[in-house]
Motif scaffolding. Structure first.
Motif, PDB file in Angstrom:
ATOM      1  N   PRO A  63       0.852  -1.193   0.000  1.00 27.64           N
ATOM      2  CA  PRO A  63       0.000   0.000   0.000  1.00 27.64           C
ATOM      3  C   PRO A  63       0.885   1.239   0.000  1.00 27.64           C
ATOM      4  O   PRO A  63       2.005   1.218   0.514  1.00 27.64           O
ATOM      5  N   ARG A  64       0.383   2.314  -0.593  1.00 22.89           N
ATOM      6  CA  ARG A  64       1.198   3.515  -0.739  1.00 22.89           C
ATOM      7  C   ARG A  64       1.731   3.972   0.619  1.00 22.89           C
ATOM      8  O   ARG A  64       0.992   4.098   1.583  1.00 22.89           O
ATOM      9  N   ILE A  65       3.057   4.184   0.689  1.00 24.51           N
ATOM     10  CA  ILE A  65       3.710   4.516   1.956  1.00 24.51           C
ATOM     11  C   ILE A  65       3.797   6.035   2.100  1.00 24.51           C
ATOM     12  O   ILE A  65       4.639   6.673   1.482  1.00 24.51           O
ATOM     13  N   GLU A  66       2.915   6.574   2.881  1.00 23.81           N
ATOM     14  CA  GLU A  66       2.978   8.002   3.199  1.00 23.81           C
ATOM     15  C   GLU A  66       2.582   8.167   4.665  1.00 23.81           C
ATOM     16  O   GLU A  66       1.879   9.085   5.036  1.00 23.81           O
ATOM     17  N   ASP A  67       3.012   7.232   5.473  1.00 26.68           N
ATOM     18  CA  ASP A  67       2.577   7.246   6.859  1.00 26.68           C
ATOM     19  C   ASP A  67       3.744   6.910   7.781  1.00 26.68           C
ATOM     20  O   ASP A  67       4.906   6.914   7.372  1.00 26.68           O
ATOM     21  N   TYR A  68       3.411   6.556   9.012  1.00 27.75           N
ATOM     22  CA  TYR A  68       4.442   6.277  10.010  1.00 27.75           C
ATOM     23  C   TYR A  68       5.246   5.023   9.686  1.00 27.75           C
ATOM     24  O   TYR A  68       6.334   4.816  10.235  1.00 27.75           O
ATOM     25  N   THR A  69       4.741   4.151   8.803  1.00 25.11           N
ATOM     26  CA  THR A  69       5.499   2.959   8.415  1.00 25.11           C
ATOM     27  C   THR A  69       6.822   3.362   7.775  1.00 25.11           C
ATOM     28  O   THR A  69       7.876   2.778   8.044  1.00 25.11           O
ATOM     29  N   GLU A  70       6.779   4.401   6.896  1.00 23.39           N
ATOM     30  CA  GLU A  70       8.000   4.909   6.282  1.00 23.39           C
ATOM     31  C   GLU A  70       8.892   5.553   7.337  1.00 23.39           C
ATOM     32  O   GLU A  70      10.107   5.375   7.356  1.00 23.39           O
ATOM     33  N   LEU A  71       8.268   6.284   8.255  1.00 24.16           N
ATOM     34  CA  LEU A  71       9.014   7.007   9.285  1.00 24.16           C
ATOM     35  C   LEU A  71       9.801   6.054  10.180  1.00 24.16           C
ATOM     36  O   LEU A  71      10.885   6.374  10.654  1.00 24.16           O
ATOM     37  N   LEU A  72       9.236   4.854  10.405  1.00 26.89           N
ATOM     38  CA  LEU A  72       9.860   3.893  11.315  1.00 26.89           C
ATOM     39  C   LEU A  72      10.678   2.824  10.596  1.00 26.89           C
ATOM     40  O   LEU A  72      11.037   1.805  11.194  1.00 26.89           O
ATOM     41  N   MET A  73      10.965   3.047   9.321  1.00 28.31           N
ATOM     42  CA  MET A  73      11.822   2.114   8.589  1.00 28.31           C
ATOM     43  C   MET A  73      13.183   2.019   9.286  1.00 28.31           C
ATOM     44  O   MET A  73      13.726   3.031   9.721  1.00 28.31           O
ATOM     45  N   PRO A  74      13.740   0.800   9.421  1.00 21.87           N
ATOM     46  CA  PRO A  74      15.056   0.665  10.063  1.00 21.87           C
ATOM     47  C   PRO A  74      16.096   1.579   9.427  1.00 21.87           C
ATOM     48  O   PRO A  74      16.086   1.809   8.219  1.00 21.87           O
ATOM     49  N   GLU A  75      16.990   2.101  10.237  1.00 19.18           N
ATOM     50  CA  GLU A  75      17.990   3.056   9.775  1.00 19.18           C
ATOM     51  C   GLU A  75      19.067   2.383   8.917  1.00 19.18           C
ATOM     52  O   GLU A  75      19.389   2.849   7.834  1.00 19.18           O
ATOM     53  N   ASP A  76      19.622   1.282   9.437  1.00 21.68           N
ATOM     54  CA  ASP A  76      20.759   0.643   8.766  1.00 21.68           C
ATOM     55  C   ASP A  76      20.247  -0.414   7.779  1.00 21.68           C
ATOM     56  O   ASP A  76      19.747  -1.458   8.176  1.00 21.68           O
ATOM     57  N   LEU A  77      20.381  -0.140   6.481  1.00 18.06           N
ATOM     58  CA  LEU A  77      19.963  -1.099   5.464  1.00 18.06           C
ATOM     59  C   LEU A  77      21.096  -1.474   4.504  1.00 18.06           C
ATOM     60  O   LEU A  77      20.913  -2.325   3.642  1.00 18.06           O
ATOM     61  N   LEU A  78      22.264  -0.859   4.654  1.00 14.51           N
ATOM     62  CA  LEU A  78      23.326  -1.058   3.671  1.00 14.51           C
ATOM     63  C   LEU A  78      24.563  -1.761   4.206  1.00 14.51           C
ATOM     64  O   LEU A  78      25.375  -2.258   3.418  1.00 14.51           O
ATOM     65  N   SER A  79      24.730  -1.825   5.507  1.00 15.60           N
ATOM     66  CA  SER A  79      25.953  -2.435   6.036  1.00 15.60           C
ATOM     67  C   SER A  79      25.859  -3.958   5.984  1.00 15.60           C
ATOM     68  O   SER A  79      24.784  -4.532   5.775  1.00 15.60           O
ATOM     69  N   THR A  80      26.978  -4.619   6.206  1.00 15.28           N
ATOM     70  CA  THR A  80      26.993  -6.089   6.219  1.00 15.28           C
ATOM     71  C   THR A  80      26.363  -6.654   7.481  1.00 15.28           C
ATOM     72  O   THR A  80      26.179  -7.865   7.593  1.00 15.28           O
ATOM     73  N   GLN A  81      26.055  -5.763   8.436  1.00 13.55           N
ATOM     74  CA  GLN A  81      25.351  -6.206   9.652  1.00 13.55           C
ATOM     75  C   GLN A  81      23.850  -5.920   9.572  1.00 13.55           C
ATOM     76  O   GLN A  81      23.112  -6.180  10.518  1.00 13.55           O
ATOM     77  N   SER A  82      23.374  -5.410   8.444  1.00 17.34           N
ATOM     78  CA  SER A  82      21.975  -4.992   8.333  1.00 17.34           C
ATOM     79  C   SER A  82      21.038  -6.174   8.119  1.00 17.34           C
ATOM     80  O   SER A  82      21.459  -7.265   7.707  1.00 17.34           O
ATOM     81  N   VAL A  83      19.764  -5.934   8.400  1.00 15.60           N
ATOM     82  CA  VAL A  83      18.735  -6.941   8.138  1.00 15.60           C
ATOM     83  C   VAL A  83      18.699  -7.277   6.652  1.00 15.60           C
ATOM     84  O   VAL A  83      18.536  -8.440   6.267  1.00 15.60           O
ATOM     85  N   LEU A  84      18.857  -6.269   5.813  1.00 13.05           N
ATOM     86  CA  LEU A  84      18.779  -6.486   4.374  1.00 13.05           C
ATOM     87  C   LEU A  84      19.896  -7.409   3.890  1.00 13.05           C
ATOM     88  O   LEU A  84      19.690  -8.238   2.989  1.00 13.05           O
ATOM     89  N   HIS A  85      21.067  -7.283   4.486  1.00 12.42           N
ATOM     90  CA  HIS A  85      22.167  -8.192   4.143  1.00 12.42           C
ATOM     91  C   HIS A  85      21.798  -9.624   4.541  1.00 12.42           C
ATOM     92  O   HIS A  85      22.058 -10.568   3.777  1.00 12.42           O
ATOM     93  N   SER A  86      21.160  -9.788   5.702  1.00  6.45           N
ATOM     94  CA  SER A  86      20.733 -11.120   6.151  1.00  6.45           C
ATOM     95  C   SER A  86      19.670 -11.696   5.225  1.00  6.45           C
ATOM     96  O   SER A  86      19.650 -12.904   4.964  1.00  6.45           O
ATOM     97  N   VAL A  87      18.778 -10.836   4.729  1.00  2.31           N
ATOM     98  CA  VAL A  87      17.744 -11.282   3.784  1.00  2.31           C
ATOM     99  C   VAL A  87      18.403 -11.868   2.538  1.00  2.31           C
ATOM    100  O   VAL A  87      18.024 -12.943   2.057  1.00  2.31           O
TER     101      VAL A  87
END
Length: 843
Positions: free
Chosen positions: A156-180
């Motif tokens: 759903p279009r993200i223009e709410d607090y969901t975007e605001l609370l997105m995790p900060e670290d998404l690019l490091s090798t310790q990030s959740v995205l790296h684990s994904v």
């Protein structure tokens, strides 16, 4: 697929996301920055949400939303559904491809994105403490929003607090995205079912937490407690023997039989057993004999398959595969097939919003596999999320005035009220509103839906109409792995609903779903469900079992031992036809855990063991309680049919529950021997003896004939303390099941719970009995020695699993055994003497 690695990843990702979202929430609520001042409206929305729901629930909701999106985007990346790597890097790179492209000034023209801000962050003209991270967050939001039209359920279009609370670290090798990326490899993402596995593992810790709490399960926790992923081969078994069977009945020359690995060929039956009683066979029609015995389906577009507890969509995705083969065989244009399947064939219902999202996503991905442009076709899966809907008195009055008395009937009012607890009752609601399409059309003609001041009410009415329509008996096939939850865990609302609406199946949610499944399909439709095996045998399901045997027919079943489904109890995948065919012999098979290969499916199917059998409802009804004991030789059915049951000759009762064993029970050597009253034949003699302790039969290890005489119980003054001490609440006597007319008399007892073979023992006069071991005494002059010989015989070992194959053996089940007294008194008493000598030698 290494599910252990997926489980570890999902659980760790959940913990990490919860921490990061909580940290971000604290930052948003308690710091001041230019970014937050620019988004003051969203921050205020966040504060409003915290007033409506707990902080923990909000964090859990947002954390899962991002986990869901990250995993979905990674799956789409790996399968080249996205235009570029959204969370995945190009080979030999570490950052997501979308960020690498942005550095080169490459952006998708369809994104709603402030490109100048992204470029300013990346070239350093806009100051930031984390420029690449902030730029990537903007890109990620733009991508999610770009999928809002095609997959609004997940993006759903993200223009709410969901975007605001997105995790900060998404690019490091310790990030959740790296684990994904590490967890969701190309091999793992070959099938969309991986998303379902991830969901089950993601909520597994929450499930353990809820199940570890005492008391009833709250409505909002029901999804976490009841989610259980279905092994793929069991899904195939149910779908192939319901949907596949129906298609083959209508099109016996169809070649889809060749791809149905777990299809069971119907046993050859006498023709009359294929039809309801009193119904003859029709002539002609596609070359089928006895056309009247099954639903007619000329075109695959007519098929409607429902999963009333669809979870992450595992069952529906395999139904998609089989339907695609059917359409293809019938000569449909391959590009048109995915849209037809999603629009006309597949339906799912779910109380869990997150599971409903995944189910829709899984079906969309199956469609994209067959049609690369499917996401542009504006087709949405028929997955219904049940929602609580209630109406205020004011809006009802206004709506009633517009609708008019001719339409505002009692049924309409009752139908609108039915969904106030839809999140709790789910698919178990029996809608009052029957012909929903006609009612919707009449409301439309009245102009109700065009009234602006009724807009909010109309939205709720439309939701009720949609839920009522999904729950109507319009489907040919229902396939499900319904939720399992026993009566002791049902909260009050659900327990009351079960009592009032499902009196024969109220003992467990899965049983209610079995019963309700027949109400969702047409006559001669198929109801296929994988459930706990308890409905097949236990007395608490006897009424339901007998009703099913009188109204429907088991076409086939695969019965599974402990751990075959990955859970520590037996299960059964059963396919019923919604018609009574008493002589039709269903096909039954049994799978042990040892029969599975490395992929957790049977090495051969059906497994050829001593439980590969055929049986009919007529057979089951010959046994008291009608257990589904399909593996029996014909001779055993005849023995049950022609013999009297044991409870005609002997009285079986459960033993005493003291309520406080530590206080009232001792080993015999822990008390003064002079205070123990041995051998008393009656309560009056025991009381008059002024003794305090008396022998107590309390289960024990495996031991036949005699022994396990270790305990004594405080029965001073005829058990005055036990019979008068109140429980801590002061509302009732703590101890119960005294069975005072049976104590001190010669008896047979046994272990009520055992994981090994059953063992029955003789106790002479002078004993009281515990609930850990039942009590058996003769009704008149019947001989206990002869009965003991019978119960400890190999023949009884064969019969006991028929009436109850679980580790519990309550007295009522013993009474159902067939019995014909044979004189074995001499050898039994010799065995008692030898065994008692052995016991006395070692105590």
């Amino acid at each position: 697929m290494d599910t252990n690695a997926l489980k570890k990843f999902a659980q760790e990702a959940r913990r990490e996301l919860l921490e990061q979202v909580e940290a971000r929430l604290e930052q948003v609520l308690h710091t001041d920055s230019v970014e937050l001042r620019e988004k003051l409206g969203v921050v205020n929305e966040l504060r409003d949400q915290l007033k409506k729901k707990s902080k923990e629930n909000l964090i859990e909701e947002v954390a899962y939303t991002w986990f869901n999106r990250f995993c979905a985007l990674r799956y789409m990346d790996v399968n080249h559904i996205t235009k570029m790597g959204i969370v995945s890097p190009m080979p030999n790179f570490t950052q997501p491809e979308i960020l690498q492209d942005a550095k080169q000034g490459i952006f998708d023209k369809d994104w709603r994105l402030d490109k100048s801000r992204v470029q300013g962050l990346l070239n350093g003209t806009i100051p930031s403490t984390n420029p690449e991270g902030e730029a990537y967050r903007l890109l990620l939001v733009a991508v999610c929003n770009s999928y809002a039209e095609e997959m609004d359920f997940l993006f759903p279009r993200i223009e709410d607090y969901t975007e605001l609370l997105m995790p900060e670290d998404l690019l490091s090798t310790q990030s959740v995205l790296h684990s994904v990326r590490e967890a969701l490899t190309k091999e793992v993402c070959q099938d969309v079912e991986v998303i379902g596995w991830l969901y089950q593992f993601y909520i597994s810790e929450k499930k353990d937490q809820v199940m570890g709490q005492k008391g009833k399960v709250a409505s909002e926790d029901i999804p976490a407690v009841t989610q259980l992923f279905t092994p793929h081969w069991i899904v195939r078994y149910m779908v192939e023997n319901s949907l596949g069977r129906l298609w083959l009945l209508n099109h016996p020359r169809s070649k889809i039989r060749n791809q149905m690995e777990f299809y069971i060929e119907p046993a050859k039956q006498e023709e009359e057993s294929l039809l309801p009683e009193g119904e003859g066979q029709d002539e002609g029609g596609d070359g089928n004999e006895g056309e009247g015995s099954f639903l007619k389906v000329d075109s695959p577009e007519e098929l409607k398959i429902l999963d009333p507890a669809c979870g992450s969509g595992h069952i529906l995705t395999y139904a998609f595969v089989l339907l695609y083969a059917i359409y293809e065989e019938m000569g449909y244009d391959p590009i048109s097939i995915p849209q037809l399947i999603l629009e006309k064939n597949l339906y799912g219902i779910e109380i869990d919003k997150r599971a409903a999202m995944l189910s829709s996503f899984a079906l969309m991905m199956k469609a994209v596999e067959k049609d690369k442009r499917f996401l542009t076709r504006e087709v949405q899966p028929n997955i219904l999320e049940m929602e609580d809907v209630s109406f205020e008195p004011k809006e009802v009055k206004a709506y009633m005035a517009k609708v008019g008395e001719d339409l505002w009937t009692q049924d309409l009012w009752l139908g609108l009220q039915q969904f106030e607890n839809a999140k709790t009752f789910g698919s178990l609601i029996r809608p009052v509103l029957k012909d929903v399409p006609e009612l919707r059309e009449r409301l439309k003609m009245k102009g109700v839906f065009e009234e602006l001041f009724l807009a909010n009410t109309n939205k709720k009415v439309q939701k009720v109409l949609k839920m009522s329509e999904y729950l109507s008996p319009r489907h040919q096939v229902v396939v499900a792995n319904p939720p399992y939850m026993g009566g002791k865990n049902l909260n009050k609302i659900l327990k009351d609903y079960a009592r009032d609406n499902f009196p024969d199946s109220k003992s467990d949610l899965f049983a209610m779903f079995i019963e309700h499944g027949f109400e969702l399909i047409k006559d001669y439709g198929y109801n296929a469900m994988v459930t706990m095996q308890s409905w097949m045998f236990l007395s608490s399901f006897e009424k339901m079992r007998k009703k099913l045997l009188d109204t429907a027919t088991i076409e086939c079943m695969v019965h599974m031992a402990n751990m075959v489904m990955g859970i520590a109890f037996g299960t059964a995948a059963t396919v019923w036809i919604n018609q009574y065919k008493p002589k039709l012999e269903g096909q039954f098979s049994y799978v042990n855990y040892e029969d599975l290969d490395n992929e957790n499916k049977p090495t051969e199917f059906p497994v050829k063991n001593d439980r590969l059998a055929t049986a009919s409802a007529t057979d089951f009804k010959k046994i008291p309680g009608a257990p589904i004991s399909y593996w029996l030789p014909r001779r055993i059915y005849e023995i049950f049919e022609k013999s009297n049951s044991l409870d005609n000759y002997y009285n079986f009762q459960i033993g005493m529950i003291t309520g406080n064993n530590q206080k009232y029970i001792r080993n015999w050597y822990e008390v003064n021997l002079r205070d123990i009253g041995f051998g008393f034949s009656s309560r009056s003699l025991a009381k008059a003896s002024l003794k305090k302790w008396f022998p107590y039969a309390k289960g024990g290890g495996f031991r036949r004939w005699a022994g396990n005489r270790s305990f004594v119980i405080n029965w001073e003054k005829d058990g005055y303390q036990l019979q008068n001490t109140l429980d801590p609440t002061g509302s009732r006597i703590w101890a119960h099941n005294f069975n005072l007319d049976m104590i001190f008399k010669p008896s047979i007892s046994w272990n009520s719970v055992t994981s090994s073979d059953n063992s029955f023992r003789y106790f002479p006069e002078g004993f009281l009995f515990d609930s850990a071991g039942g009590i058996c005494q003769p009704v008149s002059r019947n001989n206990l020695s002869n009965l003991l010989g019978y119960l400890n015989s190999p023949f009884a070992d064969i019969l006991l699993p028929i009436v109850n194959p679980t580790i519990n053996l309550p007295p009522g089940y013993l009474g159902k055994l067939p019995y014909k007294e044979v004189n074995c008194e001499e050898i039994t008493e010799r065995l008692i003497s030898l065994t008692m000598g052995d016991w006395d030698s070692y105590e």
